[in-house]
Design a protein around this motif. Structure first.
Motif, short mmCIF file in Angstrom:
data_model
loop_
_atom_site.label_atom_id
_atom_site.label_comp_id
_atom_site.label_asym_id
_atom_site.label_seq_id
_atom_site.Cartn_x
_atom_site.Cartn_y
_atom_site.Cartn_z
N GLU A 192 0.83 -1.20 0.00
CA GLU A 192 0.00 0.00 0.00
C GLU A 192 0.87 1.26 0.00
N ALA A 193 1.93 1.24 0.81
CA ALA A 193 2.83 2.39 0.87
C ALA A 193 3.48 2.65 -0.48
N VAL A 194 3.89 1.58 -1.16
CA VAL A 194 4.49 1.72 -2.49
C VAL A 194 3.46 2.20 -3.49
N ARG A 195 2.24 1.67 -3.40
CA ARG A 195 1.18 2.05 -4.34
C ARG A 195 0.87 3.54 -4.25
N HIS A 196 0.76 4.06 -3.04
CA HIS A 196 0.39 5.45 -2.86
C HIS A 196 1.57 6.41 -3.08
N ALA A 197 2.79 5.88 -3.05
CA ALA A 197 3.95 6.73 -3.32
C ALA A 197 3.98 7.16 -4.78
N ARG A 198 3.41 6.31 -5.67
CA ARG A 198 3.32 6.62 -7.09
C ARG A 198 4.68 7.00 -7.70
N ARG A 199 5.67 6.16 -7.41
CA ARG A 199 7.00 6.35 -7.96
C ARG A 199 7.52 5.03 -8.52
N PRO A 200 8.41 5.07 -9.50
CA PRO A 200 9.01 3.83 -10.00
C PRO A 200 9.72 3.10 -8.86
N CYS A 201 9.53 1.80 -8.79
CA CYS A 201 10.12 1.05 -7.68
C CYS A 201 10.14 -0.44 -8.01
N THR A 202 11.18 -1.11 -7.57
CA THR A 202 11.26 -2.56 -7.64
C THR A 202 11.06 -3.11 -6.24
N VAL A 203 10.10 -4.00 -6.06
CA VAL A 203 9.81 -4.59 -4.75
C VAL A 203 10.10 -6.09 -4.79
N ILE A 204 10.95 -6.54 -3.88
CA ILE A 204 11.21 -7.98 -3.72
C ILE A 204 10.55 -8.41 -2.41
N ASN A 205 9.48 -9.17 -2.55
CA ASN A 205 8.73 -9.67 -1.40
C ASN A 205 9.36 -10.98 -0.96
N VAL A 206 10.09 -10.96 0.14
CA VAL A 206 10.83 -12.14 0.60
C VAL A 206 9.89 -13.04 1.40
N THR A 207 9.66 -14.23 0.89
CA THR A 207 8.81 -15.18 1.62
C THR A 207 9.66 -16.37 2.08
N THR A 208 9.39 -17.58 1.61
CA THR A 208 10.11 -18.75 2.11
C THR A 208 9.81 -19.96 1.23
N ASP A 209 10.71 -20.94 1.30
CA ASP A 209 10.45 -22.22 0.62
C ASP A 209 9.28 -22.96 1.25
N LYS A 210 8.93 -22.60 2.47
CA LYS A 210 7.85 -23.30 3.18
C LYS A 210 6.46 -22.82 2.78
N CYS A 211 6.39 -21.92 1.78
CA CYS A 211 5.08 -21.44 1.33
C CYS A 211 4.36 -22.47 0.47
N TYR A 212 5.06 -23.54 0.06
CA TYR A 212 4.43 -24.55 -0.78
C TYR A 212 3.62 -25.55 0.04
N GLU A 213 2.58 -26.06 -0.57
CA GLU A 213 1.83 -27.17 0.03
C GLU A 213 2.75 -28.39 0.03
N ASN A 214 3.26 -28.74 1.21
CA ASN A 214 4.26 -29.81 1.31
C ASN A 214 3.58 -31.17 1.22
N LYS A 215 3.88 -31.88 0.13
CA LYS A 215 3.28 -33.20 -0.11
C LYS A 215 4.27 -34.33 0.15
N GLY A 216 5.41 -33.99 0.73
CA GLY A 216 6.40 -35.00 1.06
C GLY A 216 7.13 -35.56 -0.15
N GLN A 217 7.06 -34.86 -1.26
CA GLN A 217 7.66 -35.37 -2.48
C GLN A 217 9.18 -35.20 -2.47
N PHE A 218 9.86 -36.11 -3.16
CA PHE A 218 11.31 -36.06 -3.22
C PHE A 218 11.79 -34.95 -4.14
N GLU A 219 11.04 -34.70 -5.21
CA GLU A 219 11.43 -33.68 -6.18
C GLU A 219 11.28 -32.28 -5.57
N GLY A 220 12.11 -31.38 -6.06
CA GLY A 220 12.03 -30.01 -5.58
C GLY A 220 10.78 -29.31 -6.09
N TYR A 221 10.25 -28.41 -5.29
CA TYR A 221 9.06 -27.65 -5.67
C TYR A 221 9.44 -26.55 -6.65
#
Length: 356
Positions: free
Chosen positions: A115-144
Motif C-alpha cells: 500500500e505504501a508503495v502504491r500510494h507513493a506513485r513512484r518507479p520502484c522494484t519490490v522484492i517480497n521475501v517469503t520462504t520455501d515453506k510457502c508450498y503445500e508440502n506433499k512430502g515429495q522427493f522432487e524439488g518444488y
C-alpha cells in the motif's frame, strides 16, 4: 551482481535489524548503495545488527510494519528505488505459540508495504521475501517449482503462502504487466531455502543451537535429525535477491513473479549432516542426541527446484554445503576469539564478491 547498478541506489529494507537484514545492509553498503531500514529493535540478544554496528551505515526507522502510517511516511520520505520486504515473524515454532502475531506481521505487514508503495506513485522494484515453506508440502522427493501449489501446515508456512497471494493480487490489481510503462512498479517474490551464516542467534534454530552446544562442549539436541532441507549460505541467498532486483529493474514484464533460491539437489542435506559437518569444522568431538520429548510437528522433507533462477537469472549457489558450513564455523570461531563481527562479515563479503 552488477556493482554499477547498486552504486548510489536508494534501497529500503524492512526487517533490517534481523540476521538476514543485517547481512543485506552490510552487503549493499559494500556495493555503494544508500540504505534505509524499517523494523523493530533487533529480535535477539546478542544480535548481528548491534555487534556489527550496522546502524552506522543505515538510515534506520524503528517501527512496526503493521503501522501503515509510519511505513507510508518512511516510503514517501526516502523514495526508495528498490525495496526488500523482509520484516516477518520467521520462526516456525514461534508461530504455534503466537499465531496472531505471525499472521498479522507476515500478511498485514505485506499489505501495508505494498500500500505504501502504491500510494507513493513512484518507479520502484519490490522484492517480497517469503520462504520455501510457502508450498503445500506433499512430502515429495522432487524439488518444488514456482508453479506448484501454495499452502502450509503450520501458521508460519501458511502466513507466508498468504503473503505470496497478497503479492500476486497487488501485482494483478495495481501493478499489472500490461501497464508497467505507466506505474513502473515491478513486484517479485523470493522463496529461499534454509539460510545459514555467522551472526545468527535465533532461538531454537539449528546453527545457533549447534554453536552454543559446541562452545559448552556438549552434544547438540536434535528434534528431527533426518529432516532434509535446502541449506544455503546467507550471501548466496542475498546474491539471489540482488540479482532478481536488478533483473526486475531492467525488465518488469519478464522478471516479475515468483522465484526460488536454493542449493542444487545434492546439497539439500539432513539436519544431522549439517551438525556433524559443522562440528568437524569447529573442531568439536561432541555429537548429537535425539530429543525424545514431544514437540510440535515439522515437515520431514523439503527441496526447491531452482532451474528458473539458474536459466533466466544465471544465478546459482557459489558455495557448496560444506563450504558454507566452513564459512559459518570460521565466522563464529573468529567472533568467540575476540574478532570484530563487522570485520568478519566484511571479509566474507569481499571473498564472496571476488568469486567467479
Amino acid at each position: 551482481m552488477n556493482r554499477a547498478f547498486w552504486r548510489g541506489k536508494r534501497v529500503l529494507i524492512t526487517g533490517h535489524t534481523g540476521f538476514k537484514g543485517a547481512w543485506l545492509c552490510l552487503l549493499l553498503h559494500s556495493l555503494g548503495a544508500r540504505v534505509a531500514g524499517f523494523a523493530l529493535d533487533p529480535p535477539t540478544q546478542p544480535n548481528l545488527y548491534d555487534l556489527a554496528r550496522v546502524d552506522e551505515w543505515v538510515d534506520s526507522t524503528v517501527a512496526d510494519v503493521r503501522d501503515l502510517a509510519k511505513l507510508s511516511g518512511c516510503v514517501s520520505e526516502f523514495e526508495p528505488e528498490v525495496v526488500f520486504h523482509m520484516a516477518a515473524q520467521s520462526v516456525v515454532l514461534q508461530s504455534y505459540h503466537d499465531p496472531i502475531e505471525t499472521y498479522s506481521t507476515n500478511v498485514l505487514g505485506t499489505v501495508n508495504l505494498l500500500e505504501a508503495v502504491r500510494h507513493a506513485r513512484r518507479p520502484c522494484t519490490v522484492i517480497n521475501v517469503t520462504t520455501d515453506k510457502c508450498y503445500e508440502n506433499k512430502g515429495q522427493f522432487e524439488g518444488y517449482t514456482e508453479d506448484d501449489e501454495l499452502g502450509g501446515h503450520d501458521p508460519y508456512s501458511s502466513s507466508k503462502a498468504c503473503a505470496e497471494l497478497v503479492g500476486a493480487a497487488y501485482r494483478e490489481s495495481f501493478f499489472p504487466m500490461s501497464q508497467s510503462d505507466e506505474h513502473r512498479v515491478g513486484l517479485a517474490s523470493a522463496r529461499a531455502g534454509n539460510v545459514i551464516g555467522g551472526g545468527d542467534w535465533t532461538p531454537r534454530q539449528l546453527v545457533p543451537d549447534a554453536i552454543s552446544a559446541f562452545v559448552r562442549s556438549q552434544a547438540v539436541t536434535l528434534r528431527h535429525p533426518s529432516a532434509i532441507r535446502p541449506w544455503q549460505h546467507v550471501l548466496d541467498c542475498l546474491a539471489g535477491y540482488l540479482t532478481l532486483a536488478q533483473a526486475v529493474g531492467e525488465n518488469i514484464q519478464l522478471y516479475s513473479g515468483a522465484w526460488n533460491f536454493g542449493p542444487c539437489d545434492e546439497d539439500s542435506r539432513s539436519v544431522s549432516y549439517v551438525v556433524e559437518t559443522l562440528g568437524a569444522y569447529w573442531g568439536s568431538n561432541t555429537t548429537w542426541v535425539l530429543d525424545g520429548s514431544q514437540h510440535l510437528p515439522e515437515e520431514q522433507l523439503l527441496r526447491l527446484d531452482v532451474t528458473k533462477a539458474a536459466k533466466l537469472l544465471n544465478w546459482r549457489c557459489r558455495l557448496t554445503i560444506d563450504e558454507a558450513l566452513h564459512w559459518v564455523a570460521s565466522w563464529y570461531r573468529g567472533s568467540y576469539s575476540g574478532r570484530q563481527p563487522r570485520e568478519l562479515c566484511q571479509e566474507q563479503i569481499s571473498a564472496y564478491l571476488s568469486m567467479n
